[in-house]
Structures are given as C-alpha cells and as structure tokens.
Design a protein around this motif. Structure first.
Motif, PDB file in Angstrom:
ATOM      1  N   ILE A  87       0.849  -1.188   0.000  1.00  0.00           N
ATOM      2  CA  ILE A  87       0.000   0.000   0.000  1.00  0.00           C
ATOM      3  C   ILE A  87       0.886   1.240   0.000  1.00  0.00           C
ATOM      4  CG2 ILE A  87      -1.860  -1.178   1.196  1.00  0.00           C
ATOM      5  CD1 ILE A  87      -1.054   0.332   3.749  1.00  0.00           C
ATOM      6  N   GLY A  88       0.310   2.372  -0.370  1.00  0.00           N
ATOM      7  CA  GLY A  88       1.044   3.631  -0.377  1.00  0.00           C
ATOM      8  C   GLY A  88       0.259   4.735   0.287  1.00  0.00           C
ATOM      9  N   TRP A  89       0.971   5.698   0.840  1.00  0.00           N
ATOM     10  CA  TRP A  89       0.348   6.874   1.457  1.00  0.00           C
ATOM     11  C   TRP A  89       1.128   8.100   1.039  1.00  0.00           C
ATOM     12  CZ3 TRP A  89       2.222  10.313   5.370  1.00  0.00           C
ATOM     13  CH2 TRP A  89       1.257  11.212   5.856  1.00  0.00           C
ATOM     14  N   LEU A  90       0.427   9.146   0.621  1.00  0.00           N
ATOM     15  CA  LEU A  90       1.037  10.395   0.184  1.00  0.00           C
ATOM     16  C   LEU A  90       0.889  11.465   1.253  1.00  0.00           C
ATOM     17  CD1 LEU A  90      -0.319  10.466  -3.478  1.00  0.00           C
ATOM     18  CD2 LEU A  90       2.087  10.205  -2.819  1.00  0.00           C
ATOM     19  N   ASP A  91       1.991  12.077   1.622  1.00  0.00           N
ATOM     20  CA  ASP A  91       1.985  13.236   2.515  1.00  0.00           C
ATOM     21  C   ASP A  91       1.934  14.477   1.637  1.00  0.00           C
ATOM     22  OD1 ASP A  91       2.423  15.281   4.284  1.00  0.00           O
ATOM     23  OD2 ASP A  91       4.420  14.620   4.920  1.00  0.00           O
ATOM     24  N   LEU A  92       0.778  15.146   1.633  1.00  0.00           N
ATOM     25  CA  LEU A  92       0.537  16.284   0.740  1.00  0.00           C
ATOM     26  C   LEU A  92       0.453  17.597   1.516  1.00  0.00           C
ATOM     27  CD1 LEU A  92      -2.193  14.519  -1.423  1.00  0.00           C
ATOM     28  CD2 LEU A  92       0.254  14.697  -1.895  1.00  0.00           C
ATOM     29  N   SER A  93       1.184  17.667   2.628  1.00  0.00           N
ATOM     30  CA  SER A  93       1.147  18.865   3.473  1.00  0.00           C
ATOM     31  C   SER A  93       1.765  20.071   2.781  1.00  0.00           C
ATOM     32  CB  SER A  93       1.854  18.604   4.797  1.00  0.00           C
ATOM     33  OG  SER A  93       3.180  18.142   4.587  1.00  0.00           O
ATOM     34  N   ALA A  94       2.542  19.843   1.719  1.00  0.00           N
ATOM     35  CA  ALA A  94       3.118  20.949   0.950  1.00  0.00           C
ATOM     36  C   ALA A  94       2.428  21.117  -0.398  1.00  0.00           C
ATOM     37  CB  ALA A  94       4.620  20.738   0.743  1.00  0.00           C
ATOM     38  N   GLY A  95       1.374  20.358  -0.644  1.00  0.00           N
ATOM     39  CA  GLY A  95       0.671  20.472  -1.916  1.00  0.00           C
ATOM     40  C   GLY A  95       0.983  19.313  -2.840  1.00  0.00           C
ATOM     41  N   CYS A  96       0.697  19.502  -4.123  1.00  0.00           N
ATOM     42  CA  CYS A  96       0.902  18.421  -5.086  1.00  0.00           C
ATOM     43  C   CYS A  96       0.993  18.985  -6.497  1.00  0.00           C
ATOM     44  CB  CYS A  96      -0.246  17.411  -5.014  1.00  0.00           C
ATOM     45  SG  CYS A  96       0.012  15.958  -6.051  1.00  0.00           S
TER      46      CYS A  96
END
Length: 390
Positions: A2-11
């Motif tokens: 599985i994968g998880w994206l940390d998008l605290s800085a945007g995308c």
C-alpha cells in the motif's frame, strides 16, 4: 503493498514523479512511457536536491518550446496513438477526462470544447503519463493520502489572473479534505489535483503500515515556510483487526413508494450485504421510511453513491456495527426430481439452523407446475432430514 502520500506541501505532477523515482521506481519506467507519446522528444532527468535540509529527488522534464494548444479530443487521440500499455493509457485518459470535466464546469463550456493550456503542454503530458506509469509499476493495492495543501493568493494563467486555489483544482478535489497551508502561492496544480482525484482511494492520516521505504519528491520552488516536497510512504498493511461493517441509514419522507423495490435492488447490486425499509412517523406526523443498508467497509463508497443516485435523501448516517456470524456451509438436496440449495449453520459440530434457498424452491415450483408452498414444505423436510438440527 500500500502507499500513502503526505501532501502537506501540496501536489503537482513533478512532485509526484520525484517521489515515485525516489521510492525506487526506475527512471526508465516513466521515461519510456513519455517517449511513447507521438510528440516532440521529451526527456526526464533526475537530480538529488535538498529542501530545508531534507534530501529529495527532483525530476526535470526537458521539452522543446511548444505553442500548441490541445483540446480534450486532441489529447484523447494522442494517447490512443501512443505505444503505451492498456493500463497506462487508460490511467492517463482517466486523468485528462477529469481535467476536461473540471475545466468545462469552471468555464461553463462543453468538456469536448475545453482547450488545455498549461495542462496540455508537453511537460504536463509527460507528468501525467509518467506518474501513471510509475504507479502502475508499483502495483499498489491501495493508495491513500493526507489532506491537500492548496495554497492561497493568486496566480497568472492563460486566462489572466486566477485566484488560488484555482477553480479547477477545487472542482477536481470536491469531496477531498483540503486546506490552504502556510505558503501564500499555488501549491497544488490542476495536473496534480487530477492525478490525485484519479489515483487516491482514501483520504486519511498515515494508516497502520509496516514501512518498507519512503520516496521524497521535490519541486522547483523552495519556499521559506516548509519543505516543498511530497512524501510517498510504501509498505505492507500493519496487522490490525478488520474494519467493522457499517449500516448506512437515511430517513426519507418524499420518495414515491413505487420506487423503493428498485432502490433496494440497486443497493444490493452495489455491494450491500442487506438492505431494508422500516416505516416510521416523523415530525408533524409525516409518514416516512428509514432506509438501511448493511455494508462491508470496501462496499461503503459504492453503496453510498447508489443511495444518493436512487433516492431523494441529501445525507446519511454511518453507524459502525459489530457482527457475530455462525459457521455456514452450502449444500443441496434432491426434491421432486430437482435440486434445491441449502444453507447449514453450525456452532462447533452442532447444526443449529437449516434453511433452503427460496429462489431455487420458486424455480422448481414453476418448472413442476406446483404451488410454491408445497415445494417449500417438501424441500424444508428434505433439508432437515439430511441435516438434523441439534
């Protein structure tokens, strides 16, 4: 995996490309997909950089200058003609379809008439195809992501000054958790938002996971407020108890009652384990029904969509429930020259319940020209004789 994206800085597309390559996807994978596009030569180059002291990979898209403005039809044709695997082609088409729909709603035009400016440029095409190819290479069973930082302020695009978050970004991420974030600039691009909308299965904080590796992708900017990176966490689901089933409920007092049988059929077709109606009396003495649907966790989204599509409700209660299930086996018995399915429930080695499949009984009754009650009586007797209760 599985994968998880940390998008605290945007995308953005390049942030995702960098995270994928940093997480171990060979650069040749997105590069080969990009090279398959029937456009001017486009190259991908990876560079190791730091953002606020954090090591990351930045992927540069080197493309010749282009003044082409592509429509959604142009992009569809381009991808159809590209020598891509079906999964990558379909994935890229899904991303651009979302972009076309979002831009069409924002500009109040038919999606087929949408002219892609920034998102139709060569670098955006490379970002979309490269990111889709990278995720297909990983073969994740689930991709989740944190809330998305969108930025604030304004930016200048092909149509002039555009507020941030961009209208298309808000349209693409409708239903997803978003926030402005600390950077007073655009931190989530339409391309990035479309990729997220097409690929992310669930919006959540970091789920239980045994971390295998982490990819950090960097963008071109290095704002003072925080590292301009996307982190991709990869691993196996951590051992945890299975998610509980839920009951979706809604009180409905304004639906034509003739529609209810079709509603229940639609919920079962969408994956509900069971669906039922309960007559109730609402405020001011209005007669109504409580619609209930029992769902496995993986069926909740589809059943929710079916409820909203087939009824007039504008909201649902989601109630986690416990469940105790007996051990069950399926068999059949011979009745009147035909066979009828039987379910046998046990506690340990003891049979506690025996039930016949009513649809089989009804079909056999039609075939033999007999009343259903007679076939039901015979089938029940045969089942209980074959599997004595107690």
């Amino acid at each position: 995996m599985i994968g998880w994206l940390d998008l605290s800085a945007g995308c953005s597309g390049d942030l995702l490309l960098g995270a994928l390559v940093d997480a171990g996807v060979p650069l040749e994978v997105p590069a080969a997909a990009v090279a398959a596009l029937p456009v001017e030569p486009v190259r991908l180059l990876a560079e190791q950089v730091t953002r606020h002291g954090l090591g990351a990979t930045r992927v540069h898209v080197q493309a010749p200058p282009s003044t082409a403005t592509r429509t959604w039809a142009d992009v569809r044709t381009l991808l159809a003609d590209a020598d891509l695997s079906p999964a990558v082609r379909d994935g890229a088409l899904a991303v651009f379809a979302r972009l076309a729909l979002a831009e069409g709603r924002v500009h109040r035009v038919d999606p087929n008439d949408v002219h892609f400016h920034e998102v139709g440029a060569l670098d955006a095409l490379a970002d979309v195809v490269g990111v889709v190819a990278g995720f297909e290479h990983l073969g994740l069973t689930r991709l989740s992501a944190s809330p998305v930082a969108l930025g604030s302020g304004s930016s200048r695009g092909a149509h002039g000054v555009v507020p941030v978050p961009a209208p298309a970004v808000l349209e693409l991420l409708a239903g997803a958790p978003v926030h402005a974030g600390p950077v007073p600039a655009e931190t989530c691009t339409p391309t990035g938002a479309a990729l997220l909308a097409a690929r992310v299965d669930e919006w959540t904080p970091l789920p239980p996971v045994r971390v295998d590796r982490v990819g950090v992708g960097a963008g071109a900017r290095d704002p003072a407020e925080l590292p301009n990176v996307v982190r991709l966490v990869l691993g196996e689901p951590a051992g945890s108890s299975p998610a509980s089933p839920v009951v979706l409920e809604a009180n409905v007092d304004d639906l034509d009652p003739r529609l209810w049988p079709g509603v229940l059929d639609a919920l079962l077709a969408a994956g509900a384990s069971d669906a039922w109606l309960t007559p109730i009396l609402m405020k001011k003495g209005r007669p109504a029904h409580t619609l209930s649907a029992l769902c496995r966790p993986d069926a909740v989204a589809a059943v929710q969509a079916a409820v909203f599509a087939t009824t007039s409700t504008i909201g649902l209660r989601v109630v986690p429930v416990g469940k105790v299930a007996l051990e069950r086996t399926s068999t059949s018995v011979e009745v009147l020259g035909g066979r009828v399915g039987v379910k046998v429930a046990r506690v340990g080695d003891r049979v506690v319940n025996v039930g016949v499949e009513f649809e089989d009984v009804a079909a056999l009754a039609r075939d033999r020209g007999l009343p259903v009650k007679e076939v039901l009586r015979a089938a029940t007797a045969a089942a209980e004789a074959a599997h004595p209760v107690g």
